[in-house]
Design an enzyme around this catalytic site. Structure first.
Site, PDB file in Angstrom:
ATOM      1  CG  LEU A 127      -0.354   0.125   2.604  1.00 24.49           C
ATOM      2  CD1 LEU A 127      -0.021   1.433   3.111  1.00 24.49           C
ATOM      3  CD2 LEU A 127      -1.417  -0.440   3.710  1.00 24.49           C
ATOM      4  CB  CYS A 170       8.907   2.436   2.022  1.00 21.18           C
ATOM      5  SG  CYS A 170       7.482   2.045   2.954  1.00 21.18           S
TER       6      CYS A 170
HETATM    7  P1  NAD Z   1       4.893   2.580  12.065  1.00 21.08           P
HETATM    8  O1  NAD Z   1       6.205   2.934  12.519  1.00 21.08           O
HETATM    9  O2  NAD Z   1       3.950   3.610  11.394  1.00 21.08           O
HETATM   10  O3  NAD Z   1       4.184   1.595  12.963  1.00 21.08           O
HETATM   11  C1  NAD Z   1       4.854   0.685  13.767  1.00 21.08           C
HETATM   12  C2  NAD Z   1       3.907   0.428  15.035  1.00 21.08           C
HETATM   13  O4  NAD Z   1       4.583  -0.650  15.774  1.00 21.08           O
HETATM   14  C3  NAD Z   1       4.348   1.479  15.928  1.00 21.08           C
HETATM   15  O5  NAD Z   1       3.083   2.155  16.377  1.00 21.08           O
HETATM   16  C4  NAD Z   1       5.078   0.887  17.095  1.00 21.08           C
HETATM   17  O6  NAD Z   1       4.750   1.395  18.312  1.00 21.08           O
HETATM   18  C5  NAD Z   1       4.518  -0.586  17.110  1.00 21.08           C
HETATM   19  N1  NAD Z   1       5.259  -1.724  17.526  1.00 21.08           N
HETATM   20  C6  NAD Z   1       6.690  -1.740  17.449  1.00 21.08           C
HETATM   21  N2  NAD Z   1       6.973  -2.905  18.145  1.00 21.08           N
HETATM   22  C7  NAD Z   1       6.039  -3.624  18.767  1.00 21.08           C
HETATM   23  C8  NAD Z   1       5.558  -4.676  19.546  1.00 21.08           C
HETATM   24  N3  NAD Z   1       6.804  -5.368  19.821  1.00 21.08           N
HETATM   25  N4  NAD Z   1       4.405  -5.054  19.640  1.00 21.08           N
HETATM   26  C9  NAD Z   1       3.387  -4.067  19.253  1.00 21.08           C
HETATM   27  N5  NAD Z   1       3.538  -2.940  18.744  1.00 21.08           N
HETATM   28  C10 NAD Z   1       4.759  -2.755  18.402  1.00 21.08           C
HETATM   29  O7  NAD Z   1       5.476   1.581  11.069  1.00 21.08           O
HETATM   30  P2  NAD Z   1       4.589   1.332   9.346  1.00 21.08           P
HETATM   31  O8  NAD Z   1       4.873   2.539   8.478  1.00 21.08           O
HETATM   32  O9  NAD Z   1       3.491   1.012   9.579  1.00 21.08           O
HETATM   33  O10 NAD Z   1       5.596   0.435   8.878  1.00 21.08           O
HETATM   34  C11 NAD Z   1       5.488  -0.706   9.241  1.00 21.08           C
HETATM   35  C12 NAD Z   1       6.196  -1.862   8.419  1.00 21.08           C
HETATM   36  O11 NAD Z   1       5.425  -1.995   7.005  1.00 21.08           O
HETATM   37  C13 NAD Z   1       7.679  -1.484   8.123  1.00 21.08           C
HETATM   38  O12 NAD Z   1       8.287  -2.859   7.848  1.00 21.08           O
HETATM   39  C14 NAD Z   1       7.512  -0.890   6.751  1.00 21.08           C
HETATM   40  O13 NAD Z   1       8.698  -0.727   5.860  1.00 21.08           O
HETATM   41  C15 NAD Z   1       6.491  -1.586   6.116  1.00 21.08           C
HETATM   42  N6  NAD Z   1       5.537  -0.968   5.124  1.00 21.08           N
HETATM   43  C16 NAD Z   1       5.287   0.165   5.174  1.00 21.08           C
HETATM   44  C17 NAD Z   1       4.619   1.039   4.341  1.00 21.08           C
HETATM   45  C18 NAD Z   1       4.332   2.513   4.570  1.00 21.08           C
HETATM   46  O14 NAD Z   1       3.641   3.035   3.547  1.00 21.08           O
HETATM   47  N7  NAD Z   1       4.240   3.027   5.638  1.00 21.08           N
HETATM   48  C19 NAD Z   1       3.980   0.503   3.266  1.00 21.08           C
HETATM   49  C20 NAD Z   1       4.572  -0.958   3.107  1.00 21.08           C
HETATM   50  C21 NAD Z   1       5.264  -1.694   3.932  1.00 21.08           C
END
Ligand code: NAD
Length: 434
Positions: free
Chosen positions: A153, A263
């Site tokens: 996404l 990303c």
């Molecule tokens: P983010 O930082 O917005 O959210 C991560 C969340 O995980 C935070 O709220 C944090 O408090 C929580 N967290 C961390 N450790 C935890 C644990 N042990 N238990 C419970 N909660 C915990 O990150 P994001 O942007 O959502 O990205 C997440 C993953 O998805 C990454 O690997 C990223 O590369 C991937 N991704 C992101 C996007 C994007 O557009 N943001 C798109 C595709 C893939």
């Protein structure tokens, strides 16, 4: 099915809310208690169009719950998704997998029945194997299957992308996990979203290869834009001309200030790190990373030049700070490098972003924040359009020109045409256009 989403960030919250919207029972678990408390009150931790209403609707229907207790969260779950952050590790650019591994340890310690654990976070090849090893170490008796389901996404269009994906990639090494994931995605399969099932390592690789390819496409057109400037060609028309070729495609061919966000920067670095560890050279991706880094700084110089070459004591206005429109995500936004280069050159900087200012303030405490685009222009020696929010597409240029000390527009997103801007008495600089 009951689905647990560990991590309620951009990916976990959107995916969780969309799964709930399809009728699954979803519980989002996050370590951040403030975030969980706010979500329970219907307050979103991020700006994403349409998310607020979707979360409220599903929470009211009892299909979407929030907790900070992993133990409560994973009870009776048919699938447990790990959607925690995988930022760049300080120092070496490797993906920091500590949050993923901690989540795996916590799941193993809390789970009682059989579990299917699905990594949705972007993780380097082999992470699924390590998650499996951790689980065996912490809970040798636990019946656990580990799968990969990378997320594609885009922020700003996340709900549409999740509900109408180009493809769903499922990486599994066993048929049980595949059956569970097919069940999870059945509502999308009925909508004819293609499901691509492959091995776990291959799925992990697909995500990085996709992001590296898209980053390459962006940097390719950015370099072509530089050449267009030198030879008097128009990069937008070049992009159209090549994009009509189906083998190339028209998307991701918009010249601009370089890629940012949560990303591409970290994922290209992590891919390079994996390649280095394997003794494989990815020279193309290496060049893309270097070119992008220097491009962001070059954008600062471009603004300085447009403002007369010396900006000491001058006021420079920025329209947009987020790395792209419709998000408040400031991670690795080009605006960070641009602002730094302007401050280094002695400029005063004032900025406005429709959604990202709260996220930006702690990262850029030394600049002023305005209430709207017109306040940014007031008394400025140059205004640069950095993020192409819709709200900046039809500005009253006459009003802007009148309020500036030196009427000068630097359009880093090629939103305006030279003729239109100059007609209102502003000088105009854009990217890769005569
Ligand atoms: P983010 O930082 O917005 O959210 C991560 C969340 O995980 C935070 O709220 C944090 O408090 C929580 N967290 C961390 N450790 C935890 C644990 N042990 N238990 C419970 N909660 C915990 O990150 P994001 O942007 O959502 O990205 C997440 C993953 O998805 C990454 O690997 C990223 O590369 C991937 N991704 C992101 C996007 C994007 O557009 N943001 C798109 C595709 C893939």
């Amino acid at each position: 099915m009951k689905i647990t989403m560990i991590g309620a960030g951009y990916v976990g919250l959107v995916s969780g809310a969309c799964f709930a919207d399809f009728g699954h029972d979803v519980i989002c678990v996050d370590l951040d208690e403030n975030k969980i408390r706010a979500l329970r009150q219907g307050i979103m931790p991020i700006y994403e169009p349409g998310l607020d209403a979707m979360v409220t609707r599903n929470a009211e229907a009892g299909r979407l719950l929030f907790t900070s207790s992993l133990q409560d969260g994973i009870k009776d779950a048919g699938a447990i998704f790990i959607a925690v952050g995988t930022p760049s590790r300080r120092g070496d650019g490797h993906a920091d997998l500590s949050y993923v591994y901690q989540a795996a340890r916590d799941i193993a310690a809390a789970a009682t029945g059989p579990v299917v654990i699905v990594t949705k976070s972007t993780v380097p090849v082999g992470t699924g194997d390590e998650v499996e090893r951790i689980i065996r170490e912490v809970a040798p008796q636990l019946d656990a299957k580990v799968a990969s389901n990378p997320e594609f996404l885009r922020e700003g269009a996340a709900i549409g992308d999740f509900k109408r994906p180009d493809r769903i990639v499922i990486g599994v090494n066993d048929s049980e996990a595949e059956a569970v994931l097919r069940d999870v995605y059945r509502p999308l399969f009925l909508n004819q979203a293609p499901i691509f099932v492959t091995g776990r390592r291959t799925a992990e690789m697909i995500k990085y290869a996709a992001n590296a390819f898209l980053a390459t496409k962006i940097m390719f057109i950015n370099e072509v834009a530089d050449l267009c400037e030198a030879v008097g060609a128009d990069v937008q028309e070049v992009a159209r001309g090549i994009g009509m070729d189906n083998r190339i495609g028209s998307k991701f061919l918009h010249a601009g200030p370089g890629y940012g966000g949560s990303c591409f920067p970290k994922d290209t670095l992590a891919l390079l790190k994996t390649a280095e560890d394997q003794g494989v050279s990815l020279r193309l991706v290496e060049s893309v990373v270097k070119a992008n880094d220097s491009r962001k700084r070059a954008m600062g110089r471009k603004i300085i030049q447009a403002a007369g070459g010396d900006v000491r004591g001058k006021r420079i206005g920025l329209l947009g700070l987020a790395f792209k429109p419709n998000t408040d995500d400031m991670r690795d936004s080009p605006s960070l490098a641009i602002v730094q280069s302007l401050l280094d050159a002695g400029a005063e900087v004032v900025a406005f972003d429709p959604e990202a200012m709260e996220m930006a303030k702690p990262l850029m405490p030394a600049i002023d924040y305005a209430d709207n685009a017109y306040d940014v222009a007031e008394g400025a020696d140059a205004v640069a359009l950095v993020t192409e929010w819709d709200a900046f597409r039809a500005l009253d240029l006459a009003r802007i020109a009148k309020s500036m000390r030196n009427p000068c527009l630097v359009d880093l997103r090629n939103v305006y045409s030279r003729a239109e801007v100059e007609r209102h008495g502003l000088s105009y600089t854009s990217i890769g256009r005569p």
